[in-house]
Each structure stands twice: as structure tokens, then as C-alpha cells.
Design an enzyme around this catalytic site. Sequence first.
Site, PDB file in Angstrom:
ATOM      1  N   ASP A 112      57.689  37.220  49.904  1.00 29.37           N
ATOM      2  CA  ASP A 112      58.636  38.436  50.028  1.00 29.37           C
ATOM      3  C   ASP A 112      59.111  39.334  50.653  1.00 29.37           C
ATOM      4  O   ASP A 112      59.370  40.610  50.328  1.00 29.37           O
ATOM      5  CB  ASP A 112      58.070  39.210  48.140  1.00 29.37           C
ATOM      6  CG  ASP A 112      56.927  39.416  48.263  1.00 29.37           C
ATOM      7  OD1 ASP A 112      56.238  39.097  47.250  1.00 29.37           O
ATOM      8  OD2 ASP A 112      56.465  40.141  49.290  1.00 29.37           O
ATOM      9  N   HIS A 127      52.647  30.707  53.541  1.00 29.89           N
ATOM     10  CA  HIS A 127      53.532  29.989  52.597  1.00 29.89           C
ATOM     11  C   HIS A 127      55.058  30.722  53.170  1.00 29.89           C
ATOM     12  O   HIS A 127      56.420  30.076  52.532  1.00 29.89           O
ATOM     13  CB  HIS A 127      53.677  30.360  50.956  1.00 29.89           C
ATOM     14  CG  HIS A 127      52.014  29.842  50.666  1.00 29.89           C
ATOM     15  ND1 HIS A 127      51.847  30.149  49.925  1.00 29.89           N
ATOM     16  CD2 HIS A 127      51.754  28.587  51.141  1.00 29.89           C
ATOM     17  CE1 HIS A 127      50.174  29.619  49.508  1.00 29.89           C
ATOM     18  NE2 HIS A 127      50.375  28.817  50.533  1.00 29.89           N
ATOM     19  N   CYS A 138      66.255  22.773  65.957  1.00 25.56           N
ATOM     20  CA  CYS A 138      65.107  22.917  66.630  1.00 25.56           C
ATOM     21  C   CYS A 138      64.194  24.505  66.818  1.00 25.56           C
ATOM     22  O   CYS A 138      63.524  24.538  67.270  1.00 25.56           O
ATOM     23  CB  CYS A 138      66.212  23.640  68.055  1.00 25.56           C
ATOM     24  SG  CYS A 138      66.922  25.692  66.654  1.00 25.56           S
ATOM     25  N   CYS A 177      72.362  26.130  67.608  1.00 21.23           N
ATOM     26  CA  CYS A 177      72.354  24.435  68.065  1.00 21.23           C
ATOM     27  C   CYS A 177      72.922  23.408  67.425  1.00 21.23           C
ATOM     28  O   CYS A 177      73.086  22.340  67.653  1.00 21.23           O
ATOM     29  CB  CYS A 177      70.782  24.336  68.115  1.00 21.23           C
ATOM     30  SG  CYS A 177      70.265  23.465  66.892  1.00 21.23           S
ATOM     31  N   GLY A 212      44.662  39.980  44.568  1.00 24.31           N
ATOM     32  CA  GLY A 212      45.752  39.062  43.639  1.00 24.31           C
ATOM     33  C   GLY A 212      46.280  38.398  43.831  1.00 24.31           C
ATOM     34  O   GLY A 212      47.340  38.192  43.519  1.00 24.31           O
ATOM     35  N   THR A 213      45.231  37.318  43.638  1.00 31.84           N
ATOM     36  CA  THR A 213      45.285  35.720  44.047  1.00 31.84           C
ATOM     37  C   THR A 213      44.525  35.090  43.978  1.00 31.84           C
ATOM     38  O   THR A 213      42.966  35.164  43.225  1.00 31.84           O
ATOM     39  CB  THR A 213      44.774  34.686  45.203  1.00 31.84           C
ATOM     40  OG1 THR A 213      45.218  33.796  45.411  1.00 31.84           O
ATOM     41  CG2 THR A 213      44.195  35.381  46.005  1.00 31.84           C
ATOM     42  N   ASN A 238      41.631  41.612  42.167  1.00 28.42           N
ATOM     43  CA  ASN A 238      42.512  41.036  41.047  1.00 28.42           C
ATOM     44  C   ASN A 238      42.213  41.963  39.873  1.00 28.42           C
ATOM     45  O   ASN A 238      41.010  42.086  38.866  1.00 28.42           O
ATOM     46  CB  ASN A 238      41.719  40.144  40.943  1.00 28.42           C
ATOM     47  CG  ASN A 238      42.486  38.872  40.179  1.00 28.42           C
ATOM     48  OD1 ASN A 238      42.776  38.990  38.610  1.00 28.42           O
ATOM     49  ND2 ASN A 238      43.262  37.690  40.677  1.00 28.42           N
TER      50      ASN A 238
HETATM   51  N1  APR Z   1      46.514  43.486  40.492  1.00 28.00           N
HETATM   52  C1  APR Z   1      45.774  42.346  40.955  1.00 28.00           C
HETATM   53  N2  APR Z   1      45.899  41.459  40.834  1.00 28.00           N
HETATM   54  C2  APR Z   1      46.865  40.250  39.898  1.00 28.00           C
HETATM   55  C3  APR Z   1      47.956  41.535  39.225  1.00 28.00           C
HETATM   56  C4  APR Z   1      47.762  42.759  39.729  1.00 28.00           C
HETATM   57  N3  APR Z   1      48.785  44.009  39.194  1.00 28.00           N
HETATM   58  N4  APR Z   1      48.613  41.123  38.219  1.00 28.00           N
HETATM   59  C5  APR Z   1      47.537  39.470  38.418  1.00 28.00           C
HETATM   60  N5  APR Z   1      46.781  39.577  39.586  1.00 28.00           N
HETATM   61  C6  APR Z   1      46.395  38.949  39.551  1.00 28.00           C
HETATM   62  C7  APR Z   1      46.182  37.099  38.421  1.00 28.00           C
HETATM   63  O1  APR Z   1      45.375  37.326  37.581  1.00 28.00           O
HETATM   64  C8  APR Z   1      46.036  35.815  38.884  1.00 28.00           C
HETATM   65  O2  APR Z   1      44.951  36.151  39.290  1.00 28.00           O
HETATM   66  O3  APR Z   1      46.977  37.833  40.619  1.00 28.00           O
HETATM   67  C9  APR Z   1      46.127  36.546  40.426  1.00 28.00           C
HETATM   68  C10 APR Z   1      47.662  36.116  41.140  1.00 28.00           C
HETATM   69  O4  APR Z   1      47.121  34.976  40.788  1.00 28.00           O
HETATM   70  P1  APR Z   1      49.134  33.441  40.787  1.00 28.00           P
HETATM   71  O5  APR Z   1      49.709  33.895  40.127  1.00 28.00           O
HETATM   72  O6  APR Z   1      47.540  32.003  41.093  1.00 28.00           O
HETATM   73  O7  APR Z   1      49.643  33.939  42.398  1.00 28.00           O
HETATM   74  P2  APR Z   1      48.496  32.799  43.498  1.00 28.00           P
HETATM   75  O8  APR Z   1      47.183  32.857  43.500  1.00 28.00           O
HETATM   76  O9  APR Z   1      48.958  33.824  44.461  1.00 28.00           O
HETATM   77  O10 APR Z   1      49.674  31.494  44.034  1.00 28.00           O
HETATM   78  C11 APR Z   1      49.119  31.141  45.156  1.00 28.00           C
HETATM   79  O11 APR Z   1      50.815  28.666  44.771  1.00 28.00           O
HETATM   80  O12 APR Z   1      52.081  28.762  42.964  1.00 28.00           O
HETATM   81  C12 APR Z   1      52.186  28.788  44.856  1.00 28.00           C
HETATM   82  O13 APR Z   1      52.576  28.996  46.677  1.00 28.00           O
HETATM   83  C13 APR Z   1      52.808  29.417  45.594  1.00 28.00           C
HETATM   84  O14 APR Z   1      51.915  31.113  46.862  1.00 28.00           O
HETATM   85  C14 APR Z   1      51.284  31.016  45.592  1.00 28.00           C
HETATM   86  C15 APR Z   1      50.556  30.142  45.122  1.00 28.00           C
END
Ligand code: APR
Length: 272
Positions: A112, A127, A138, A177, A212-213, A238
Site C-alpha cells: 500500500d 510483496h 526489460c 522498451c 501486525g502480521t 499485534n
Molecule cells: N494493529 C496490530 N495488529 C493488528 C491490527 C492492528 N491495528 N489489526 C489486525 N492486526 C493483526 C491481526 O490480528 C493479524 O494477526 O495483524 C495480523 C494480520 O495478519 P494477516 O491478515 O494474515 O496479514 P499478513 O500477516 O500481513 O499476511 C501476509 O499474506 O495474503 C498474503 O500477500 C498477503 O502480504 C500478505 C501476506
Amino acid sequence: MDEDRSITEAASLINQAKCLVAFSGAGVSEESGIPTFRDPGGLWDRFDPYELGGGDIFSAMFRGSGIPRSAVDFVSEMVSVLERASPNPGHLALGELEGMGILRSVITQNIDNLHREAGNTLVIEVHGNLFRLACLVCGNKIYLGREELFSMGRKLVELMRESDLQGIIGLVSRCACGGVCRLDVVGFGEPVQDMPLAISEARGSDLFLILGTSGAVYPAAYLPEHAKKAGAKLIEINATGCYFPDIVDIGIIGKTGDVLPRVVDRVKELRR
Ligand code: APR
């Protein structure tokens, strides 16, 4: 450990860090109005990732079976939420940490562009980035302006609604190109970008922030382990839980847009 004490501990580690690197996922952009993928009501909760995560939408179209309604809804939603999105306090806190000379780089799974808009300069987008085109011949990368991307997106949604194949082909950009360009984002099963650089940043860090993953997607989800094995301390923030419980030193359950600014304030207090 209660949240306030965790924030103080995290700020103290950040204050002492020689090389701080952040690793972010969709959760960091949730407070900018962009849905995450795997939370209840998230994108993959409502759409089939394998139907939408790869190029199948258009191959279905070329086979003449029209465009699945879900594909139109998905692209339409992405265009509208991304157009409204701007960096939230979580992104801005990371921008501030870089401005204070503390944060070295951000490795992100997000496409984003919000970390760049928040002022971070060394942003490793494993990603890809939606605001960029890549030439299939190219390899040249072309950045798109916001209005350029969203007017193209709105037009695409319109043409998809009409299953107008010719119209959609007409939207395809050409490189200098002569090569055909595609959006520079990584679909499922496609190779990620800049992984060697991301791994060397993780290994070079002495403090690694996991933000946040869900750690569900590889090879990006290996990065915390690379940092750990290289001796770094790990802090995870998270909203719904700790997804790297075995390797983190501090886990804070909270929204990054709320927790990160408080951590930065505490770092500033320590530096007064
Ligand atoms: N602050 C912190 N954490 C948060 C918030 C917030 N405001 N809102 C949600 N979360 C947490 C969720 O609970 C979850 O554990 O962030 C995490 C997001 O996880 P996913 O939705 O699985 O996203 P991500 O880990 O980025 O996914 C990885 O998967 O689908 C593919 O390419 C896509 O880049 C992405 C990859």
C-alpha cells in the site's frame, strides 16, 4: 507483564538499539481502513485467495467465461479502500523513529506504499508495491501517481463489470522498451522481491520489531528467525495475539496505531 511496563521495556530496548529494523504486515494498515487478510471479516475470509491472489481472474476471462462477480467486488473494494487510505499513527511513529536516527529500515509485506508516505526511506517491499508497474521484458519499474493508479483502477472495475476484454487489454501500459507492464505486486506462487536484502537487514539488526502480521506467509515469515539467530532481540506488537511466542523477548497485544506512538513518546522521555 502489564502493557504499560511492556511499553517501557520496549522503549528502553529501542533507546539502546544500535540497529533497529521493523517488519510489518497488514495489521499496521488496518487503522488506515485497509482490511487485513486473515482476521474475521478480512479479505481472505470473504474472498478466495487462490481465485484472486494469482492471475486466474484474467485467464478465466481469456477463456471467455466472463469475470467472476467476486473478482469485480474484490478489485472494486481494493480501489476504494486504498484511495481513502493514508498513513496512521503507527506508520507515522516508524517515520519518526527513522527521523530520530534510530530506525534503519522497514521490511514490509504490505503493497500500500503507506510506509513511504509516512516518511520511511529504506522500505523493502517483499510483496511489491501497488503504485508501481514492472516491465515484463526489460524489468524496468515505473512509479504511478495516486490519481494515475486510482483512475486506472476505477476504469478497470467498470470494464470488468462489462467483461470488456478489449477495454481491459487497452488499459495495459507499455514500457519505453515496448514491453508490456504489469502491476508490480507478488501473487501467490510468484517469487517475492528483494529477499536477500530483507534477510541481510534482519541479520544485521540487534533489535527487530514484528508488527501486525500473522506470520502465515513464507518466505517473509522466516525473517524474525533470521534476526533471532543473528542475536537480535525481538519485540512483537499485534492486536490479537503473539504469533512468534517462541522467539520474541517482548510481546505486546494492542493496535500498532495505539502502541507505537506511546513507545516513541517513552523513547523521547528516555532521551531527554
Ligand atoms: N494493529 C496490530 N495488529 C493488528 C491490527 C492492528 N491495528 N489489526 C489486525 N492486526 C493483526 C491481526 O490480528 C493479524 O494477526 O495483524 C495480523 C494480520 O495478519 P494477516 O491478515 O494474515 O496479514 P499478513 O500477516 O500481513 O499476511 C501476509 O499474506 O495474503 C498474503 O500477500 C498477503 O502480504 C500478505 C501476506
